[in-house]
Scaffold this active site. Structure first.
Site, PDB file in Angstrom:
ATOM      1  N   SER A  79       0.789  -1.240   0.000  1.00  0.00           N
ATOM      2  CA  SER A  79       0.000   0.000   0.000  1.00  0.00           C
ATOM      3  C   SER A  79       0.817   1.285   0.000  1.00  0.00           C
ATOM      4  O   SER A  79       0.240   2.372  -0.081  1.00  0.00           O
ATOM      5  CB  SER A  79      -0.956   0.004   1.191  1.00  0.00           C
ATOM      6  OG  SER A  79      -2.020  -0.892   0.971  1.00  0.00           O
ATOM      7  N   LYS A  82      -0.069   3.714  -2.741  1.00  0.00           N
ATOM      8  CA  LYS A  82      -1.108   4.745  -2.689  1.00  0.00           C
ATOM      9  C   LYS A  82      -0.544   6.155  -2.610  1.00  0.00           C
ATOM     10  O   LYS A  82      -1.262   7.126  -2.879  1.00  0.00           O
ATOM     11  CB  LYS A  82      -2.039   4.476  -1.504  1.00  0.00           C
ATOM     12  CG  LYS A  82      -2.829   3.172  -1.610  1.00  0.00           C
ATOM     13  CD  LYS A  82      -3.783   3.013  -0.444  1.00  0.00           C
ATOM     14  CE  LYS A  82      -4.627   1.753  -0.558  1.00  0.00           C
ATOM     15  NZ  LYS A  82      -3.942   0.558  -0.073  1.00  0.00           N
ATOM     16  N   SER A 143      -6.028   3.238   4.603  1.00  0.00           N
ATOM     17  CA  SER A 143      -5.490   2.470   3.471  1.00  0.00           C
ATOM     18  C   SER A 143      -6.561   1.696   2.719  1.00  0.00           C
ATOM     19  O   SER A 143      -6.440   0.495   2.463  1.00  0.00           O
ATOM     20  CB  SER A 143      -4.380   1.505   3.947  1.00  0.00           C
ATOM     21  OG  SER A 143      -3.527   1.146   2.893  1.00  0.00           O
ATOM     22  N   LYS A 244       3.146   6.721   4.932  1.00  0.00           N
ATOM     23  CA  LYS A 244       2.249   5.651   4.495  1.00  0.00           C
ATOM     24  C   LYS A 244       2.825   4.273   4.785  1.00  0.00           C
ATOM     25  O   LYS A 244       3.983   3.998   4.492  1.00  0.00           O
ATOM     26  CB  LYS A 244       1.967   5.782   2.993  1.00  0.00           C
ATOM     27  CG  LYS A 244       0.934   4.785   2.476  1.00  0.00           C
ATOM     28  CD  LYS A 244      -0.463   5.120   2.955  1.00  0.00           C
ATOM     29  CE  LYS A 244      -1.467   4.020   2.666  1.00  0.00           C
ATOM     30  NZ  LYS A 244      -1.349   2.875   3.607  1.00  0.00           N
TER      31      LYS A 244
END
Length: 307
Positions: A79, A82, A143, A244
């Site tokens: 993730s 992203k 997320s 993140k």
């Protein structure tokens, strides 16, 4: 990279300038035995607790690189993907200050994907109208994979067209070891390196909207049940202000992070491929723990190195 235009100069002066630039490049990127450029040494050389496995890279903006550890070969990044999704969306649809942006209609696909058992998703209902900023928050904070793909379809018409944009932006940033194959990172075929992702971290932290969202520990969005909690549990510790997380069986745990040094400088880092092959939860814990040790070490050592 900032490109500086050098005005034309007369022949003799031009030759001197050319020699000086060549010498400078040799010093910063000394040639290796085969004549190719070697990786630059750390600009700030600190004794740091780098992760024992996987790969990592860090820098202090305005001071330079803190170095990298581990073989910088492309690995799944889960993730962390992203971050590029947010970067592309905001480049195409910029937001100013606290602007919410256009309200985007949730489609049936995003509602159906919300029930996916093996993904990180956000409960959405078809027909809901949620602002661009709130969708970016639902993608980056808890997320939401289904949110990432919804934003991709809204921006480019299809996830495939959006992925092409992601790869063009990666190329423009000099991320030569990065391949995006989806907007959410659920695909193991989306791969990158810590040094490549550090280039992206440097770029996205220039964006006030991304900086504000990734620093948010929790939030509530109208129409979405409950409180949304940030997967980055390091927020508020050791000066951490983002960025993140990522985790999957193939990727292990990953974290792109940003922290404010006590002197005000911005520290950026990426840790990838922590405990790959184990459970995603164990990988994420390893990424967070190893990143915390690294950030704490940088915060401890940096003041003495910059006096």
């Amino acid at each position: 990279m900032v490109r500086t235009r050098i005005p034309p100069v007369a022949g003799g002066v031009a030759a001197v300038v050319a020699v000086a630039l060549a010498v400078a490049c040799w010093v910063v990127f000394p040639p290796s035995v085969d004549g190719t450029a070697s990786p630059a040494r750390p600009s700030v050389d600190l004794p740091l607790p780098w992760p024992a496995e996987g790969q990592a890279s860090a820098e202090v903006l305005g001071l330079g690189s803190l170095g990298s550890r581990g073989e910088q070969e492309p690995v799944p990044i889960a993730s962390v993907t992203k971050v590029m999704t947010a970067y592309v969306v905001l480049k195409d649809h910029p937001l100013a200050g606290g602007e919410a942006g256009p309200r985007i209609v949730v489609d049936e696909q995003a509602e159906t994907e919300a029930a996916a058992p093996d993904e990180s998703t956000v409960p959405l209902r078809a027909g809901q109208r949620i602002s661009e900023r709130d969708l970016l928050a639902l993608m980056l904070v808890p997320s939401g994979n289904n949110v990432a793909r919804l934003l991709a379809r809204w921006d480019a018409g299809s996830q495939e067209a959006f992925v092409a944009k992601m790869n063009r932006e990666a190329a423009a940033l000099g991320m030569t070891s990065t391949t995006y194959t989806g907007a959410s990172g659920v695909e193991d075929s989306t791969t990158s390196t810590a040094t490549d992702q550090l280039r992206l971290a440097r770029e996205v932290m220039k964006n006030d909207v991304i900086r504000a969202i990734v620093a948010t520990p929790s939030l509530r969005v109208d129409g979405v049940p409950g409180t949304v909690v940030n997967t980055n549990t390091l927020l508020g510790r050791h000066g951490v202000i983002g960025l993140k997380t990522g985790s999957s069986t193939a990727a292990g745990g990953a974290l792109m992070w940003a922290a404010q040094a006590r002197g005000g400088a911005l520290i950026l880092g990426v840790v990838l491929h922590q405990n790959p092959g184990g459970s995603p939860g164990a990988g994420l814990r390893a990424a967070l723990e190893n990143s915390e040790k690294l950030i704490a070490g940088i915060q401890r050592e940096l003041p003495a190195a910059t006096r």
